[in-house]
Scaffold this motif. Structure first.
Motif, short mmCIF file in Angstrom:
data_model
loop_
_atom_site.label_atom_id
_atom_site.label_comp_id
_atom_site.label_asym_id
_atom_site.label_seq_id
_atom_site.Cartn_x
_atom_site.Cartn_y
_atom_site.Cartn_z
N GLY A 1 -18.91 -31.20 -26.16
CA GLY A 1 -17.93 -30.23 -25.68
C GLY A 1 -17.09 -30.72 -24.52
N ARG A 2 -17.46 -31.84 -23.91
CA ARG A 2 -16.71 -32.38 -22.76
C ARG A 2 -15.42 -33.03 -23.27
NH1 ARG A 2 -16.83 -31.41 -17.64
NH2 ARG A 2 -19.07 -31.45 -17.74
N LEU A 3 -14.28 -32.67 -22.70
CA LEU A 3 -13.01 -33.29 -23.05
C LEU A 3 -12.87 -34.60 -22.29
CD1 LEU A 3 -12.39 -30.43 -24.17
CD2 LEU A 3 -10.03 -30.93 -23.61
N ALA A 4 -12.32 -35.60 -22.96
CA ALA A 4 -12.18 -36.92 -22.37
C ALA A 4 -10.84 -37.52 -22.77
CB ALA A 4 -13.32 -37.82 -22.82
N SER B 1 -12.51 -41.58 -20.29
CA SER B 1 -12.44 -41.06 -18.93
C SER B 1 -12.73 -39.56 -19.03
CB SER B 1 -11.05 -41.32 -18.34
OG SER B 1 -10.96 -40.78 -17.06
N LEU B 2 -13.86 -39.13 -18.51
CA LEU B 2 -14.27 -37.74 -18.63
C LEU B 2 -13.41 -36.84 -17.75
CD1 LEU B 2 -18.14 -38.21 -18.47
CD2 LEU B 2 -16.71 -38.03 -20.49
N THR B 3 -13.14 -35.64 -18.23
CA THR B 3 -12.35 -34.67 -17.48
C THR B 3 -13.26 -33.54 -17.01
OG1 THR B 3 -11.79 -33.34 -19.41
CG2 THR B 3 -10.32 -35.17 -18.89
N ASP B 4 -12.71 -32.61 -16.24
CA ASP B 4 -13.46 -31.46 -15.76
C ASP B 4 -13.60 -30.37 -16.82
OD1 ASP B 4 -13.89 -32.51 -13.23
OD2 ASP B 4 -12.02 -31.68 -12.44
N PHE B 5 -12.84 -30.47 -17.90
CA PHE B 5 -12.80 -29.41 -18.91
C PHE B 5 -13.94 -29.58 -19.92
CE2 PHE B 5 -8.37 -30.12 -17.58
CZ PHE B 5 -8.16 -28.91 -16.97
N ARG B 6 -14.46 -28.42 -20.36
CA ARG B 6 -15.55 -28.41 -21.32
C ARG B 6 -15.41 -27.16 -22.18
NH1 ARG B 6 -20.71 -26.42 -22.06
NH2 ARG B 6 -22.13 -27.92 -23.02
N VAL B 7 -15.66 -27.30 -23.47
CA VAL B 7 -15.69 -26.15 -24.38
C VAL B 7 -17.12 -25.95 -24.83
CG1 VAL B 7 -13.30 -26.35 -25.15
CG2 VAL B 7 -15.07 -27.61 -26.35
N THR C 1 -9.60 -20.67 -28.31
CA THR C 1 -9.99 -19.48 -27.54
C THR C 1 -9.89 -19.71 -26.05
OG1 THR C 1 -12.31 -20.16 -27.65
CG2 THR C 1 -11.57 -18.61 -29.32
N ASP C 2 -10.18 -20.91 -25.58
CA ASP C 2 -10.11 -21.19 -24.15
C ASP C 2 -8.76 -21.74 -23.71
OD1 ASP C 2 -12.70 -20.39 -24.01
OD2 ASP C 2 -13.54 -22.42 -23.99
N ASP C 3 -7.88 -22.10 -24.64
CA ASP C 3 -6.60 -22.78 -24.34
C ASP C 3 -6.85 -24.00 -23.45
OD1 ASP C 3 -4.97 -21.11 -25.83
OD2 ASP C 3 -4.74 -19.67 -24.19
N THR C 4 -7.86 -24.74 -23.77
CA THR C 4 -8.27 -25.88 -22.95
C THR C 4 -7.25 -26.99 -22.94
OG1 THR C 4 -10.51 -25.34 -23.61
CG2 THR C 4 -10.21 -27.43 -22.51
N LEU C 5 -6.66 -27.28 -24.08
CA LEU C 5 -5.68 -28.36 -24.14
C LEU C 5 -4.40 -28.01 -23.39
CD1 LEU C 5 -6.15 -29.63 -27.80
CD2 LEU C 5 -6.88 -30.72 -25.68
N LYS C 6 -4.06 -26.73 -23.31
CA LYS C 6 -2.88 -26.32 -22.55
C LYS C 6 -3.10 -26.48 -21.06
CE LYS C 6 -1.11 -23.22 -26.04
NZ LYS C 6 -0.79 -21.85 -26.42
#
Length: 112
Positions: A34-37, A82-88, A105-110
């Motif tokens: 679930g961690r965005l990178a 490179s790991l980011t702070d965002f997680r789904v 649902t989380d609009d994480t990429l935006k």
């Protein structure tokens, strides 16, 4: 003995200061499903992906999904991410449909 202690930078009457936080508290970006990178090397360099599964200590399975970010599901080394702070919130080995739904649902990429 007193003369040796007088010249010693750490004298017998001084106390060592214990660290206030645990070593695990200083890291916040973990390799987890679930961690965005951000991919930093290879044919998909500069694109965002999501960690789907952990294969070993050095390799993970990532997915874009392909129609959203242009990254197909494949295995790659952690050192190229490179790991980011965002997680789904997804389970380990989630399907592409589940990943798309969680990202929407989380609009994480935006947020990125």
């Amino acid at each position: 003995l007193k003369q040796r202690l007088r010249h010693c930078p750490l004298r017998a009457d001084t106390q060592r200061i214990a660290p206030t936080s645990s070593p695990a508290a200083m890291y916040t970006r973990f390799v987890e499903p679930g961690r965005l990178a951000l991919i930093t090397y290879g044919p998909c360099e500069g694109k965002m992906c999501t960690i789907i599964d952990i294969v070993s200590q050095k390799r993970v399975v990532v997915d874009g999904p392909m129609d959203v970010t242009g990254v197909p599901r494949h295995m790659m080394p952690v050192r190229r991410l490179s790991l980011t702070d965002f997680r789904v919130k997804i389970g380990r080995g989630a399907r592409e449909k589940t990943l798309k739904k969680a990202l929407e649902t989380d609009d994480t990429l935006k947020k990125w």
